[in-house]
Design an enzyme around this catalytic site. Structure first.
Site: not given
Ligand code: NAD
Length: 271
Positions: A22, A28-29, A165, A172, A204
Site C-alpha cells: 500500500g 502513504s500510511i 465516508y 471498514k 491520496l
Molecule cells: P494511500 O492512497 O497512500 O494508500 C492507499 C493504497 O491502496 C495505495 O498504495 C494504492 O495503490 C492501494 N490500492 C488501491 N487499490 C489497490 C489495488 N487494486 N491493488 C493494490 N493496491 C491498491 O492512502 P492512505 O491514507 O495511506 O491509505 C492506506 C490505508 O489507510 C487505507 O486502508 C485507508 O482507508 C486507511 N486509512 C486512511 C486514513 C487517512 O485519513 N488517510 C485514516 C484511516 C485509515
C-alpha cells in the site's frame, strides 16, 4: 507534513521479515509504517499496485537501502499468486504483514450513501478494501510457520457516521469484523491479527473523499489532544503490534487519532 519525523531506531524488528502493501507515495500510511519498521531492523518486501506507481515507490524504497519490490493488484488472483510466490521463493517464510489498501469511487465518497452506492461500487469497495485483507491473511499465514503478526488500517467511519465516508464506512466495518475473525482463525498458529484505526491524515486516499480536508480539521479540533493524527503515532502503534512488544494482543482495533473517537460532544462555548 506526514514525513517530517525521524523514526526511532533500534532492534525491535531485527531478524524479522515481512510484506508492506500500500505504499503509493511519501505520504502513504504504509510508507510511514515501513520507515519505522526498517529503522528497527526489519527486512521488507514492498508491493505496489502497478507500473505507474513503481516510478514513485522505487526511490522511496531505495532511500532506506532496500530493493525488494513486487507488483500486486489485489483484485487479480494471478498477480497475488505471483507476489506471494516471489516472497516465498526469496525468503521461504515471513514474520509480518501490513495491509494498507482501500478504494472506493469518487462518486460514492460524497453526498448520500443511500443515493450514491451502486451495486458495482459496493462490490469494488468491498473487494479491494475488505476481501483483499482476508485473501492476504490466508496467503501470508501459509508462509508464517513460526507465527507472526498482521495489521490492517481502518477509520472511525466504521463505528460512527462520517459525512461522505459512506460505502467506505460500511467496508471498514466489515474490515474490522474480518480482523476479529482472522484473529480467531490464526491465533492458534501464533499469528496475531489487529487493526489500527487512524485519524484523518493527508494522503491520496483522503483526497478522494469530498470534504476530506474538513475531516482533518474536525478531527483535530474535536480531538482530546487538539492536534492532527501524526504519522509517528500510527507507525509507532504498528511497530508495537508487529513486534514482540505486542505479545498477547489479538483481534484489537487500536485507535491512533488523538482521542477523537471518545468524543461525543465537542467543547462547548462558555455560557
Ligand atoms: P494511500 O492512497 O497512500 O494508500 C492507499 C493504497 O491502496 C495505495 O498504495 C494504492 O495503490 C492501494 N490500492 C488501491 N487499490 C489497490 C489495488 N487494486 N491493488 C493494490 N493496491 C491498491 O492512502 P492512505 O491514507 O495511506 O491509505 C492506506 C490505508 O489507510 C487505507 O486502508 C485507508 O482507508 C486507511 N486509512 C486512511 C486514513 C487517512 O485519513 N488517510 C485514516 C484511516 C485509515
Amino acid at each position: 507534513m506526514a514525513d517530517d519525523w525521524t523514526p526511532p531506531s533500534g532492534d525491535l524488528m531485527k531478524g524479522k521479515r515481512g510484506i508492506v502493501m500500500g505504499v503509493a507515495n511519501q505520504n502513504s500510511i504504509a510508507w510511514g509504517i515501513a520507515r519505522q519498521l526498517a529503522a528497527q531492523g526489519a527486512e521488507i518486501a514492498f508491493t505496489y499496485q502497478g507500473e505507474n506507481l513503481e516510478r514513485r515507490v522505487r526511490p522511496l524504497v531505495e532511500s532506506i537501502g532496500m530493493d525488494f519490490m513486487i507488483p500486486a493488484d489485489v483484485t487479480d488472483d494471478a498477480s497475488m499468486d505471483a507476489a506471494f510466490d516471489a516472497v516465498k521463493d526469496k525468503w521461504g517464510k515471513i514474520d509480518f504483514l501490513v495491509h494498507s489498501i482501500a478504494f472506493a469511487g469518487k462518486d460514492e465518497l460524497q453526498g448520500s450513501m443511500v443515493a450514491n452506492t451502486t451495486r458495482e461500487g459496493f462490490r469494488r469497495a468491498m473487494d479491494i478494501s475488505v476481501y483483499s485483507f482476508i485473501d492476504c491473511a490466508r496467503r501470508a499465514s501459509e508462509i508464517m510457520p513460526d507465527g507472526g503478526a498482521m495489521i490492517c488500517m481502518t477509520y472511525l467511519g466504521a463505528e460512527r457516521t462520517v459525512p461522505s465516508y459512506n460505502v467506505m464506512g460500511v467496508a471498514k466495518a466489515a474490515l474490522e469484523a474480518a480482523t476479529r475473525y482472522a484473529a480467531r482463525d490464526l491465533g492458534p498458529q501464533g499469528i496475531r491479527v489487529n487493526a489500527i484505526s487512524a485519524g484523518a491524515m493527508r494522503t491520496l486516499s483522503l483526497a478522494g473523499i469530498r470534504g476530506g480536508k474538513s475531516l482533518m480539521g474536525t478531527g483535530r479540533d474535536w480531538s482530546l489532544l487538539k492536534e492532527d493524527t501524526r504519522m509517528e503515532g500510527v507507525a509507532g502503534a504498528a511497530l508495537y503490534l508487529l513486534s514482540d512488544l505486542g505479545h498477547s494482543v489479538a483481534g484489537e482495533v487500536h485507535h491512533v487519532d488523538a482521542g477523537f473517537h471518545v468524543v461525543g460532544v465537542p467543547d462547548l462555548p462558555e455560557d
